[in-house]
Design an enzyme around this catalytic site. Structure first.
Site, PDB file in Angstrom:
ATOM      1  N   ARG A  61      -8.389  -1.151   5.805  1.00  0.00           N
ATOM      2  CA  ARG A  61      -8.407  -0.819   4.375  1.00  0.00           C
ATOM      3  C   ARG A  61      -9.230  -1.809   3.556  1.00  0.00           C
ATOM      4  O   ARG A  61      -9.859  -1.439   2.580  1.00  0.00           O
ATOM      5  CB  ARG A  61      -6.975  -0.756   3.821  1.00  0.00           C
ATOM      6  N   TYR A  69     -12.896  -4.679  -0.958  1.00  0.00           N
ATOM      7  CA  TYR A  69     -14.109  -4.243  -1.635  1.00  0.00           C
ATOM      8  C   TYR A  69     -15.136  -5.340  -1.889  1.00  0.00           C
ATOM      9  O   TYR A  69     -16.305  -5.171  -1.563  1.00  0.00           O
ATOM     10  CB  TYR A  69     -13.809  -3.509  -2.958  1.00  0.00           C
ATOM     11  N   THR A  86       0.826  -1.206   0.000  1.00  0.00           N
ATOM     12  CA  THR A  86       0.000   0.000   0.000  1.00  0.00           C
ATOM     13  C   THR A  86       0.861   1.258   0.000  1.00  0.00           C
ATOM     14  O   THR A  86       0.559   2.238  -0.696  1.00  0.00           O
ATOM     15  CB  THR A  86      -0.917   0.017   1.240  1.00  0.00           C
ATOM     16  N   THR A  87       1.949   1.232   0.767  1.00  0.00           N
ATOM     17  CA  THR A  87       2.835   2.392   0.860  1.00  0.00           C
ATOM     18  C   THR A  87       3.486   2.713  -0.476  1.00  0.00           C
ATOM     19  O   THR A  87       3.876   3.854  -0.728  1.00  0.00           O
ATOM     20  CB  THR A  87       3.898   2.147   1.944  1.00  0.00           C
ATOM     21  N   ILE A 129       6.987  -4.802   9.391  1.00  0.00           N
ATOM     22  CA  ILE A 129       7.024  -4.155   8.078  1.00  0.00           C
ATOM     23  C   ILE A 129       6.687  -2.702   8.336  1.00  0.00           C
ATOM     24  O   ILE A 129       5.559  -2.355   8.682  1.00  0.00           O
ATOM     25  CB  ILE A 129       6.049  -4.814   7.097  1.00  0.00           C
ATOM     26  N   LYS A 183       1.328 -10.379   8.055  1.00  0.00           N
ATOM     27  CA  LYS A 183       1.557  -8.982   8.414  1.00  0.00           C
ATOM     28  C   LYS A 183       0.263  -8.529   9.077  1.00  0.00           C
ATOM     29  O   LYS A 183      -0.763  -8.373   8.416  1.00  0.00           O
ATOM     30  CB  LYS A 183       1.868  -8.127   7.188  1.00  0.00           C
ATOM     31  N   TYR A 220      -1.565 -10.549   4.427  1.00  0.00           N
ATOM     32  CA  TYR A 220      -1.597  -9.173   4.912  1.00  0.00           C
ATOM     33  C   TYR A 220      -3.015  -8.897   5.387  1.00  0.00           C
ATOM     34  O   TYR A 220      -3.930  -8.729   4.583  1.00  0.00           O
ATOM     35  CB  TYR A 220      -1.176  -8.221   3.794  1.00  0.00           C
TER      36      TYR A 220
END
Length: 291
Positions: free
Chosen positions: A137, A106, A43-44, A202, A160, A132
Site C-alpha cells: 500500500r 506516496y 487501514t481497515t 493484527i 506490524k 507498520y
C-alpha cells in the site's frame, strides 16, 4: 501487554456519517468474544477517508468503551510527519496504550527519511510505537537495518509486518532480538509468522470471527500448532475471500452478514461485487460463522 489476536477495527457508517452506536456495540462485542487488543484507525478503519475530527472521535470512543480491559493501539499514520505527530499526541492524551504508525505512503522517502519520520514521532510522545511496514500500500519497504536503528529509540517496540515475506520475521528477530515485538499483518500468514518467532497478529478476519482468532492465537502461544492448524483450515478460505477486492470492502460485507453494521463505505471505496459476496458467504459457512 500486546498479545494474541488484535483486531484491526472496521468503522461502521450510516448515511455517510460515523455510526457511533454500532461502533460502541462492536468494540464491546469484540472484547466479550475474547479479542486480546484493538486497533482503531488503521487501514481497515478507512482512515484515509475520515476527517481528522472523525479519526480522533473513533479513537476516543474505542478507549472509552474498552475501559482498560484490553490494550488499544491507535492508528496515527500519515505521509505528513507533523500530521502524524498531531494524531499520535492526541491518541496518547486520550489514553491509548500504543500507536500504530504506517510507513509514509506516496511521497516515497528513502531509508534516512523513514528513520527521521519515526524519530520525530518517537520524540513527541511517551507511549510504545509499532512500525507498520506494508509495501503493497505504501510502495516503500523499511529495511531491517532501519528497523534496528529505530529499535534503539525509547518508544519503538515492534513492527506490524505486512510484507508477506515470512523469512523477514527471522531476519528481524536476528537483528533486533526476541524482545522486538513482531505482529503479523496478514491473517493468512499468521501461523507461519508465529512459528518463525513472531508474537501476535493484527487481524482483519477477527472483525467477524473474534472468538476463533482468539483461540487460534492462544493455541500458537501455547505451542499447540496442531490445534492452530485446525482453526487455520477453517478460516483460510475466509482470509482469502476477504481480500479478493480491496480491504475493508470484504470485511464490512462480512460484518453485515452477522448483523453488526451496514456494509457502507466511503468513496473511492465501494461495496464488493456479487461474485465476491458469494465467495465471502461461502467461506463464512465453511468457517461455521453463518448457516
Amino acid at each position: 501487554m500486546f498479545k494474541g489476536s488484535i483486531t484491526a477495527l472496521v468503522t461502521p457508517m450510516k448515511n455517510g456519517s460515523l455510526d457511533e452506536e454500532a461502533f460502541r456495540a462492536f468494540v464491546d462485542w469484540q472484547i466479550q468474544e475474547g479479542t486480546h487488543g484493538l486497533v482503531p484507525m488503521g487501514t481497515t478503519g478507512e482512515s484515509p477517508t475520515l476527517t481528522h475530527d472523525e479519526h480522533k472521535r473513533i479513537v476516543e470512543i474505542c478507549i472509552e468503551v474498552t475501559r482498560g480491559r484490553v490494550p488499544v493501539i491507535a492508528g496515527a499514520g500519515s505521509n505528513n510527519t507533523r500530521e502524524a505527530i498531531d494524531l499520535a499526541k492526541f491518541a496518547e492524551k486520550a489514553g491509548a496504550d500504543a500507536l500504530l504508525v504506517v510507513t509514509p505512503y506516496y511521497n516515497k522517502p528513502n531509508q534516512e527519511g523513514l528513520y527521521q519520520h519515526y524519530k520525530a514521532i518517537n520524540d513527541a510522545v511517551g507511549i510504545p510505537i509499532f512500525i507498520y511496514n506494508i509495501p503493497g500500500r505504501s510502495v516503500i519497504d523499511m529495511s531491517v537495518a532501519t528497523m534496528a536503528r529505530l529499535f534503539e529509540l525509547k518508544n519503538i517496540v515492534g513492527v506490524k509486518d505486512a510484507t508477506g515475506k515470512i523469512d523477514r520475521i527471522s531476519s528481524q528477530r536476528h537483528a533486533m532480538g526476541p524482545d522486538f515485538i513482531q505482529l503479523s499483518g496478514d491473517d493468512g500468514t499468521a501461523l507461519a509468522v508465529m512459528a518463525h518467532g513472531g508474537h501476535r497478529c493484527i487481524s482483519v478476519t477477527s472483525n467477524v470471527a473474534p472468538k476463533l482468532l482468539s483461540e487460534f492465537q492462544e493455541a500458537c502461544m501455547a505451542g499447540d500448532f496442531a490445534k492452530a492448524l485446525t482453526i487455520q483450515d477453517r478460516l483460510m478460505p475466509l482470509h482469502e475471500a476477504l481480500f479478493i477486492e480491496p480491504n475493508p470492502a470484504g470485511i464490512k460485507y462480512a460484518c453485515s452478514l452477522i448483523g453488526k453494521m451496514s456494509d457502507h463505505l466511503r468513496l473511492p471505496l465501494v461495496g464488493v461485487s456479487e461474485p465476491t459476496r458469494n465467495a465471502i458467504r461461502g467461506a463464512m459457512v465453511h468457517a461455521g460463522l453463518i448457516n
